[in-house]
Design a protein around this motif. Structure first.
Motif, PDB file in Angstrom:
ATOM      1  N   ARG A   1       0.840  -1.207   0.000  1.00  0.00           N
ATOM      2  CA  ARG A   1       0.000   0.000   0.000  1.00  0.00           C
ATOM      3  C   ARG A   1       0.875   1.257   0.000  1.00  0.00           C
ATOM      4  NH1 ARG A   1      -2.382   3.006   4.283  1.00  0.00           N
ATOM      5  NH2 ARG A   1      -1.650   1.502   5.813  1.00  0.00           N
ATOM      6  N   VAL A   2       0.498   2.228  -0.816  1.00  0.00           N
ATOM      7  CA  VAL A   2       1.193   3.514  -0.875  1.00  0.00           C
ATOM      8  C   VAL A   2       0.214   4.603  -0.446  1.00  0.00           C
ATOM      9  CG1 VAL A   2       2.321   5.202  -2.369  1.00  0.00           C
ATOM     10  CG2 VAL A   2       2.744   2.758  -2.704  1.00  0.00           C
ATOM     11  N   ALA A   3       0.580   5.368   0.575  1.00  0.00           N
ATOM     12  CA  ALA A   3      -0.272   6.457   1.057  1.00  0.00           C
ATOM     13  C   ALA A   3       0.106   7.739   0.327  1.00  0.00           C
ATOM     14  CB  ALA A   3      -0.103   6.640   2.562  1.00  0.00           C
TER      15      ALA A   3
ATOM     16  N   VAL B   1      -4.898  18.184  -3.680  1.00  0.00           N
ATOM     17  CA  VAL B   1      -4.129  18.362  -2.445  1.00  0.00           C
ATOM     18  C   VAL B   1      -5.076  18.518  -1.265  1.00  0.00           C
ATOM     19  CG1 VAL B   1      -2.535  19.876  -1.224  1.00  0.00           C
ATOM     20  CG2 VAL B   1      -2.118  19.310  -3.610  1.00  0.00           C
ATOM     21  N   ASP B   2      -6.083  19.394  -1.398  1.00  0.00           N
ATOM     22  CA  ASP B   2      -7.033  19.592  -0.311  1.00  0.00           C
ATOM     23  C   ASP B   2      -7.889  18.346  -0.076  1.00  0.00           C
ATOM     24  OD1 ASP B   2      -6.154  22.135   0.207  1.00  0.00           O
ATOM     25  OD2 ASP B   2      -7.738  23.147  -0.911  1.00  0.00           O
ATOM     26  N   LEU B   3      -8.286  17.672  -1.156  1.00  0.00           N
ATOM     27  CA  LEU B   3      -9.088  16.463  -0.998  1.00  0.00           C
ATOM     28  C   LEU B   3      -8.300  15.381  -0.273  1.00  0.00           C
ATOM     29  CD1 LEU B   3     -11.696  14.903  -1.639  1.00  0.00           C
ATOM     30  CD2 LEU B   3     -10.613  14.168  -3.778  1.00  0.00           C
ATOM     31  N   THR B   4      -7.034  15.238  -0.621  1.00  0.00           N
ATOM     32  CA  THR B   4      -6.195  14.241   0.040  1.00  0.00           C
ATOM     33  C   THR B   4      -6.030  14.577   1.523  1.00  0.00           C
ATOM     34  OG1 THR B   4      -5.005  13.921  -2.036  1.00  0.00           O
ATOM     35  CG2 THR B   4      -3.992  13.032  -0.065  1.00  0.00           C
ATOM     36  N   ALA B   5      -5.851  15.847   1.822  1.00  0.00           N
ATOM     37  CA  ALA B   5      -5.740  16.274   3.214  1.00  0.00           C
ATOM     38  C   ALA B   5      -7.027  16.003   3.971  1.00  0.00           C
ATOM     39  CB  ALA B   5      -5.398  17.768   3.270  1.00  0.00           C
ATOM     40  N   LEU B   6      -8.143  16.311   3.348  1.00  0.00           N
ATOM     41  CA  LEU B   6      -9.438  16.084   3.968  1.00  0.00           C
ATOM     42  C   LEU B   6      -9.617  14.617   4.334  1.00  0.00           C
ATOM     43  CD1 LEU B   6     -12.433  16.831   4.593  1.00  0.00           C
ATOM     44  CD2 LEU B   6     -12.886  16.475   2.173  1.00  0.00           C
ATOM     45  N   LEU B   7      -9.308  13.732   3.403  1.00  0.00           N
ATOM     46  CA  LEU B   7      -9.505  12.306   3.639  1.00  0.00           C
ATOM     47  C   LEU B   7      -8.481  11.755   4.626  1.00  0.00           C
ATOM     48  CD1 LEU B   7     -10.293  11.156  -0.010  1.00  0.00           C
ATOM     49  CD2 LEU B   7     -11.896  11.610   1.847  1.00  0.00           C
ATOM     50  N   ALA B   8      -7.246  12.246   4.570  1.00  0.00           N
ATOM     51  CA  ALA B   8      -6.213  11.745   5.468  1.00  0.00           C
ATOM     52  C   ALA B   8      -6.555  11.994   6.929  1.00  0.00           C
ATOM     53  CB  ALA B   8      -4.867  12.395   5.129  1.00  0.00           C
ATOM     54  N   GLY B   9      -7.260  13.090   7.213  1.00  0.00           N
ATOM     55  CA  GLY B   9      -7.578  13.418   8.594  1.00  0.00           C
ATOM     56  C   GLY B   9      -8.897  12.859   9.089  1.00  0.00           C
ATOM     57  N   ALA B  10      -9.628  12.131   8.220  1.00  0.00           N
ATOM     58  CA  ALA B  10     -10.962  11.645   8.590  1.00  0.00           C
ATOM     59  C   ALA B  10     -10.876  10.436   9.514  1.00  0.00           C
ATOM     60  CB  ALA B  10     -11.762  11.298   7.342  1.00  0.00           C
TER      61      ALA B  10
ATOM     62  N   ALA C   1      -9.024   7.381   0.183  1.00  0.00           N
ATOM     63  CA  ALA C   1      -9.175   7.247   1.637  1.00  0.00           C
ATOM     64  C   ALA C   1      -8.568   5.939   2.125  1.00  0.00           C
ATOM     65  CB  ALA C   1     -10.646   7.339   2.025  1.00  0.00           C
ATOM     66  N   ALA C   2      -8.901   4.834   1.482  1.00  0.00           N
ATOM     67  CA  ALA C   2      -8.405   3.528   1.914  1.00  0.00           C
ATOM     68  C   ALA C   2      -6.888   3.440   1.803  1.00  0.00           C
ATOM     69  CB  ALA C   2      -9.061   2.428   1.086  1.00  0.00           C
ATOM     70  N   ALA C   3      -6.314   4.018   0.745  1.00  0.00           N
ATOM     71  CA  ALA C   3      -4.857   3.980   0.573  1.00  0.00           C
ATOM     72  C   ALA C   3      -4.149   4.727   1.689  1.00  0.00           C
ATOM     73  CB  ALA C   3      -4.474   4.570  -0.779  1.00  0.00           C
ATOM     74  N   GLN C   4      -4.833   5.671   2.311  1.00  0.00           N
ATOM     75  CA  GLN C   4      -4.225   6.431   3.407  1.00  0.00           C
ATOM     76  C   GLN C   4      -4.536   5.838   4.781  1.00  0.00           C
ATOM     77  OE1 GLN C   4      -3.646  10.869   2.197  1.00  0.00           O
ATOM     78  NE2 GLN C   4      -5.796  10.361   1.880  1.00  0.00           N
ATOM     79  N   GLY C   5      -5.134   4.657   4.790  1.00  0.00           N
ATOM     80  CA  GLY C   5      -5.375   3.968   6.053  1.00  0.00           C
ATOM     81  C   GLY C   5      -6.637   4.391   6.772  1.00  0.00           C
TER      82      GLY C   5
ATOM     83  N   VAL D   1      -6.174  -2.151   6.558  1.00  0.00           N
ATOM     84  CA  VAL D   1      -7.092  -1.029   6.726  1.00  0.00           C
ATOM     85  C   VAL D   1      -8.503  -1.582   6.924  1.00  0.00           C
ATOM     86  CG1 VAL D   1      -8.005   1.089   5.715  1.00  0.00           C
ATOM     87  CG2 VAL D   1      -5.653   0.391   5.220  1.00  0.00           C
ATOM     88  N   PRO D   2      -9.169  -1.258   8.054  1.00  0.00           N
ATOM     89  CA  PRO D   2     -10.531  -1.758   8.259  1.00  0.00           C
ATOM     90  C   PRO D   2     -11.477  -1.255   7.181  1.00  0.00           C
ATOM     91  CG  PRO D   2      -9.619  -0.816  10.285  1.00  0.00           C
ATOM     92  CD  PRO D   2      -8.693  -0.433   9.174  1.00  0.00           C
TER      93      PRO D   2
END
Length: 341
Positions: free
Chosen positions: A152-154, A237-246, A260-264, A285-286
């Motif tokens: 997996r690559v985040a 960039v903003d979308l990735t940040a949004l999903l990473a912090g969810a 989202a799943a790729a970022q755990g 990743v659950p």
């Protein structure tokens, strides 16, 4: 080695190709990797895998009256390469372009007969395998490592701050005091969930009203806000940040689900006609896919447009808000469950 990777699809395909790009970057001697991609994804790919050179291309660039001028310019921009790797179902124009810049074009046994005639090496294509794992066969071939595991690559995560955007603040009228005072074990007062109702096709969408009801139910259950998000409102960039912090993600099969799943981020997918090959494959990743398992599912194939539904989209209509709520609570423990641990 000079490598061209042709991956001109959407966000989901770009996320799926990242493990392949990382494996090639790490495993080849002196790699020079160029990625043919959609303009919106060029910066995303370049930042996610440093050293990769994206070349942005639109579908119009390889067709129409100006093709005779645009294609030679693209050939010059890409330059000669040792091998070209063509992801599934890119179209004849892309495979023909790959053949113009490389003496060795590698692709999969899918797509049209004309596409396959452009390939020098044809890899077997198994529709039941996860798309990221299928694409990783490129790296397994070039690195001569047939048993190479999928990693997996985040994307971009290390460089983003999800709280740099004020989107996550509660909207006026929300009862901020309740969820901030009671708290959520394992989460901070800034916790939030993301709900994404979009998908590449209308046939893949569960319904905006159902997602609105779901947002209210999950906010009440978890004690922190679950926000409906439109992918088109953000750059990547903003979308990735949004999903990473969810704290969790719920949505149809789409690029944001893969991101989202790729970022755990724990996830739940509301599945209609989409093949299981697009289910996020990451075991660490659950996540859970809600799929009724009807005889007509899936009615779509990877890389191909969906046909009109003859059954009134019963695969999605049969899924209730309560079904999705139960799935989310199985993936993401409720506050009282966390408190008992």
């Amino acid at each position: 080695m000079r490598v061209l990777v042709c991956c001109t699809g959407g966000l989901g395909e770009a996320v799926a190709i990242l493990p392949t790009l990382e494996a090639l970057t790490d495993g080849l001697d002196d790699p020079v990797i160029t990625v043919l991609c959609a303009p919106r994804l060029a910066g995303f790919i370049a930042t996610s895998i440093p050293g990769v050179r994206p070349v942005a291309i639109t579908p119009e660039a390889l067709g129409g009256l100006g093709r005779a001028l645009r294609v030679p310019a693209l050939v010059k921009q890409i330059g000669p390469v040792d091998v070209a790797l063509v992801a599934p179902c890119q179209g004849r124009a892309v495979s023909a372009l790959a053949r113009r810049v490389s003496p060795k074009v590698v692709g999969f046994a899918c797509g049209t007969a004309a596409e396959q005639r452009d390939l020098h090496v044809v890899l077997p294509y198994q529709e039941d395998r996860p798309v990221p794992d299928v694409l990783c066969d490129f790296a397994r071939l070039l690195l001569e490592w047939p048993t190479m595991p999928l990693q997996r690559v985040a994307p971009l995560r290390q460089s983003l701050d999800p709280f740099a955007v004020d989107l996550f603040a509660l909207e006026a009228g929300d009862d901020a005091g309740d969820w901030q005072e009671d708290g959520y074990d394992g989460a901070s007062a800034d916790s939030y969930g993301v709900i994404h109702s979009g998908a590449g096709s209308l046939l893949q969408r569960w319904g905006e009203l159902s997602f609105h009801d779901l947002a209210g139910r999950l906010t009440a259950l978890y004690g922190f806000p679950w926000r409906l998000v439109d992918e088109g409102d953000y750059d990547l960039v903003d979308l990735t940040a949004l999903l990473a912090g969810a704290h969790g993600f719920v949505g149809c099969h789409s690029g944001p689900l893969q991101l989202a799943a790729a970022q755990g981020v724990p996830w739940v997918a509301v599945a209609g006609p989409t093949p299981a090959a697009w289910d996020p494959p990451w075991r660490d990743v659950p996540g859970e896919v809600l799929r009724r398992g009807l005889e007509c599912q899936p009615c779509g194939r990877v890389g191909q447009a969906l046909s009109p539904c003859l059954h009134d989209a019963v695969c999605l209509a049969a899924l209730s808000v309560e079904d999705v709520v139960q799935s989310v609570t199985r993936v993401i423990p409720l506050p009282r469950q966390l408190a008992a641990q």
